[in-house]
Design an enzyme around this catalytic site. Structure first.
Site, PDB file in Angstrom:
ATOM      1  N   GLY A 177      98.690  44.658  64.881  1.00 41.45           N
ATOM      2  CA  GLY A 177      99.527  45.032  66.018  1.00 41.45           C
ATOM      3  C   GLY A 177     100.685  44.116  66.313  1.00 41.45           C
ATOM      4  N   GLY A 184      96.598  37.264  60.445  1.00 40.17           N
ATOM      5  CA  GLY A 184      95.554  36.897  61.404  1.00 40.17           C
ATOM      6  C   GLY A 184      95.251  37.975  62.422  1.00 40.17           C
ATOM      7  N   SER A 205      94.496  49.905  57.111  1.00 39.37           N
ATOM      8  CA  SER A 205      93.795  48.642  57.335  1.00 39.37           C
ATOM      9  C   SER A 205      92.695  48.837  58.362  1.00 39.37           C
ATOM     10  CB  SER A 205      94.772  47.572  57.828  1.00 39.37           C
ATOM     11  OG  SER A 205      94.031  46.446  58.262  1.00 39.37           O
ATOM     12  N   GLY A 248     102.998  45.333  60.771  1.00 40.88           N
ATOM     13  CA  GLY A 248     104.061  46.009  61.507  1.00 40.88           C
ATOM     14  C   GLY A 248     104.657  47.209  60.783  1.00 40.88           C
ATOM     15  N   ASP A 255     102.538  44.213  54.376  1.00 40.36           N
ATOM     16  CA  ASP A 255     101.407  44.196  55.311  1.00 40.36           C
ATOM     17  C   ASP A 255     101.849  43.581  56.638  1.00 40.36           C
ATOM     18  OD1 ASP A 255      98.937  44.123  56.507  1.00 40.36           O
ATOM     19  OD2 ASP A 255      98.029  42.719  55.090  1.00 40.36           O
ATOM     20  N   ASP A 303      90.613  43.433  55.576  1.00 38.20           N
ATOM     21  CA  ASP A 303      91.103  42.106  55.954  1.00 38.20           C
ATOM     22  C   ASP A 303      89.939  41.173  56.257  1.00 38.20           C
ATOM     23  OD1 ASP A 303      94.069  42.361  56.076  1.00 38.20           O
ATOM     24  OD2 ASP A 303      93.563  43.987  57.457  1.00 38.20           O
ATOM     25  N   HIS A 311      91.771  41.814  51.202  1.00 36.81           N
ATOM     26  CA  HIS A 311      92.819  40.831  51.481  1.00 36.81           C
ATOM     27  C   HIS A 311      92.119  39.611  52.066  1.00 36.81           C
ATOM     28  CE1 HIS A 311      96.545  39.817  54.198  1.00 36.81           C
ATOM     29  NE2 HIS A 311      96.307  38.888  53.295  1.00 36.81           N
ATOM     30  N   MET A 361     103.603  39.536  53.287  1.00 38.86           N
ATOM     31  CA  MET A 361     103.216  39.580  54.697  1.00 38.86           C
ATOM     32  C   MET A 361     104.485  39.736  55.544  1.00 38.86           C
ATOM     33  SD  MET A 361     100.023  39.504  54.460  1.00 38.86           S
ATOM     34  CE  MET A 361      99.798  39.717  56.218  1.00 38.86           C
ATOM     35  N   HIS A 399      92.289  49.116  52.959  1.00 36.21           N
ATOM     36  CA  HIS A 399      92.626  47.689  53.039  1.00 36.21           C
ATOM     37  C   HIS A 399      91.608  46.978  53.929  1.00 36.21           C
ATOM     38  CE1 HIS A 399      95.570  44.369  52.792  1.00 36.21           C
ATOM     39  NE2 HIS A 399      95.317  44.151  54.073  1.00 36.21           N
ATOM     40  N   MET A 403      91.944  36.293  53.654  1.00 38.31           N
ATOM     41  CA  MET A 403      92.646  35.266  54.420  1.00 38.31           C
ATOM     42  C   MET A 403      91.634  34.173  54.679  1.00 38.31           C
ATOM     43  SD  MET A 403      94.744  37.893  56.826  1.00 38.31           S
ATOM     44  CE  MET A 403      93.681  39.250  56.350  1.00 38.31           C
ATOM     45  N   MET A 410      88.801  37.474  57.228  1.00 37.20           N
ATOM     46  CA  MET A 410      89.381  36.275  57.872  1.00 37.20           C
ATOM     47  C   MET A 410      88.283  35.268  58.182  1.00 37.20           C
ATOM     48  SD  MET A 410      91.860  38.141  60.608  1.00 37.20           S
ATOM     49  CE  MET A 410      92.999  39.428  60.124  1.00 37.20           C
TER      50      MET A 410
HETATM   51  C1  DX5 Z   1      97.088  40.973  59.401  1.00 35.92           C
HETATM   52  C2  DX5 Z   1      96.430  41.863  58.394  1.00 35.92           C
HETATM   53  C3  DX5 Z   1      96.927  43.249  58.407  1.00 35.92           C
HETATM   54  C4  DX5 Z   1      96.780  43.996  59.704  1.00 35.92           C
HETATM   55  C5  DX5 Z   1      98.015  44.842  59.848  1.00 35.92           C
HETATM   56  O1  DX5 Z   1      96.766  39.668  59.121  1.00 35.92           O
HETATM   57  O2  DX5 Z   1      96.605  41.354  57.089  1.00 35.92           O
HETATM   58  O3  DX5 Z   1      96.392  44.005  57.312  1.00 35.92           O
HETATM   59  O4  DX5 Z   1      95.640  44.805  59.794  1.00 35.92           O
HETATM   60  O5  DX5 Z   1      98.024  45.430  61.099  1.00 35.92           O
HETATM   61  P1  DX5 Z   1      99.229  46.288  61.672  1.00 35.92           P
HETATM   62  O6  DX5 Z   1      99.498  47.391  60.669  1.00 35.92           O
HETATM   63  O7  DX5 Z   1      98.706  46.779  62.969  1.00 35.92           O
HETATM   64  O8  DX5 Z   1     100.390  45.354  61.786  1.00 35.92           O
HETATM   65 ZN    ZN Z   2      95.964  42.610  55.385  1.00 35.56          ZN
END
Ligand code: DX5
Ligand code: ZN
Length: 224
Positions: free
Chosen positions: A142, A139, A7, A174, A172, A32, A63, A134, A30, A65, A34
Site C-alpha cells: 500500500g 516491507g 501479492s 505501488g 513491485d 512476500d 520474494h 522495487m 507473489h 526479504m 519478511m
Molecule cells: C512490499 C512487497 C510487495 C507488496 C506490494 O515489500 O514486496 O510485494 O505486497 O504491495 P502494493 O502492490 O500494495 O504496493
Molecule cells: Zn514483493
C-alpha cells in the site's frame, strides 16, 4: 501482455485459501516473506506456503526479504515454491545463492531496492531468471509508487536485451492502473500488485484492468 503476480500480502490473512482462489486467473502468485530484520515487518514463511501449495495451480513466486537467505532456500523449495527471489542487498555471495537456487530446481530471481543502482546486477546477468525492481522501499504493502525508479527499469531492460537471455523484468510496489502504463513502457514484463488487486471486490476485473492498462515497451534506439 505482462505477467500479473498478485501479492498475497494484501489478502485477508484469516481466509488465505479462499483469497488465493479469487486470483486463480493470474499465472503467478507473489509471496512476500519478511523477517523483521532485513525489513521492518514480519509476514509469513514456509509452513503457510506449504499449506497453500496444494490448493493453487499458479507458479509460486517467493520474494525473500530476509537476511541471510541462504539457510532457508532448501526449505522454501521443499515448501513448493517455483521461483526464489533474493535481494542483491544483504546477500554477500549472491552468485553462490543463485547457483544454490538453481540446484534446488527453482528459477532464480534478484530484487533490487530503490537506493541500489542497476549496475549491482551486471555480474549475474548470465544466471538470473527474474529481476524484480522495487518501486517502493520493501516491507509494507500500500505504499506510493516511486517514479524515480522508472529510469532503473529502462536501464535494466537494456541490460536484459544485451544479455540476449529471456529474463523476466518485474516491478513491485505501488502498481495499479495508473502506474502500469509507465512501468510497461519502461520495459517491465511482470507486475506484482497487492492492494490494486486484493483491495477490490472483483479480483478478476482488477487483474484484467492491469492487463488492459499495459503499454508496449518503448525501447532505447541504440539498444544499449
Ligand atoms: C512490499 C512487497 C510487495 C507488496 C506490494 O515489500 O514486496 O510485494 O505486497 O504491495 P502494493 O502492490 O500494495 O504496493
Ligand atoms: Zn514483493
Amino acid at each position: 501482455m505482462p505477467i500479473i503476480a498478485p501479492s498475497l500480502l494484501a489478502a485477508d490473512f484469516s481466509n488465505l485459501r479462499h483469497e488465493m482462489g479469487s486470483v486463480a486467473e493470474a499465472p503467478w502468485l507473489h509471496l512476500d516473506v519478511m523477517d523483521g530484520h532485513f525489513v521492518p515487518n514480519i509476514s509469513f514463511g514456509m509452513p503457510v506456503i506449504k499449506a497453500l501449495r496444494p490448493h493453487s495451480r499458479a507458479r509460486f513466486d517467493a520474494h525473500l526479504m530476509i537476511e541471510p537467505a541462504d539457510p532457508y532456500l532448501a526449505a522454501m523449495a521443499e515448501a513448493g515454491v517455483d521461483h526464489i527471489t533474493v535481494h542483491v542487498e544483504g546477500n554477500a555471495h549472491l552468485h553462490r545463492t543463485l547457483q544454490s537456487i538453481h540446484a534446488l530446481g527453482c528459477k532464480a530471481g534478484v530484487a533490487i531496492c530503490p537506493a541500489t543502482p542497476p549496475e549491482a546486477l551486471s555480474e549475474v546477468m548470465d544466471m538470473v531468471d527474474i529481476i524484480l525492481v522495487m518501486t517502493v522501499n520493501p516491507g509494507f504493502g500500500g505504499q506510493k509508487f516511486l517514479h524515480g525508479q522508472l529510469a532503473k527499469i529502462r536501464t535494466l531492460a537494456g541490460m536484459i536485451r544485451q544479455s540476449g537471455r529471456d529474463i523476466v523484468l518485474g516491478v513491485d510496489g505501488g502498481i495499479d492502473e495508473t502506474t502500469t502504463p509507465l512501468v510497461t513502457e519502461a520495459g517491465a514484463t511482470m507486475l506484482v500488485a497487492g492492494s490494486a488487486i486484493f483491495g477490490r471486490d472483483d479480483r478478476a476485473a482488477a487483474i484484467r484492468g492491469l492487463r488492459a492498462a499495459a503499454k508496449p515497451a518503448i525501447l532505447a534506439p541504440s539498444g544499449e
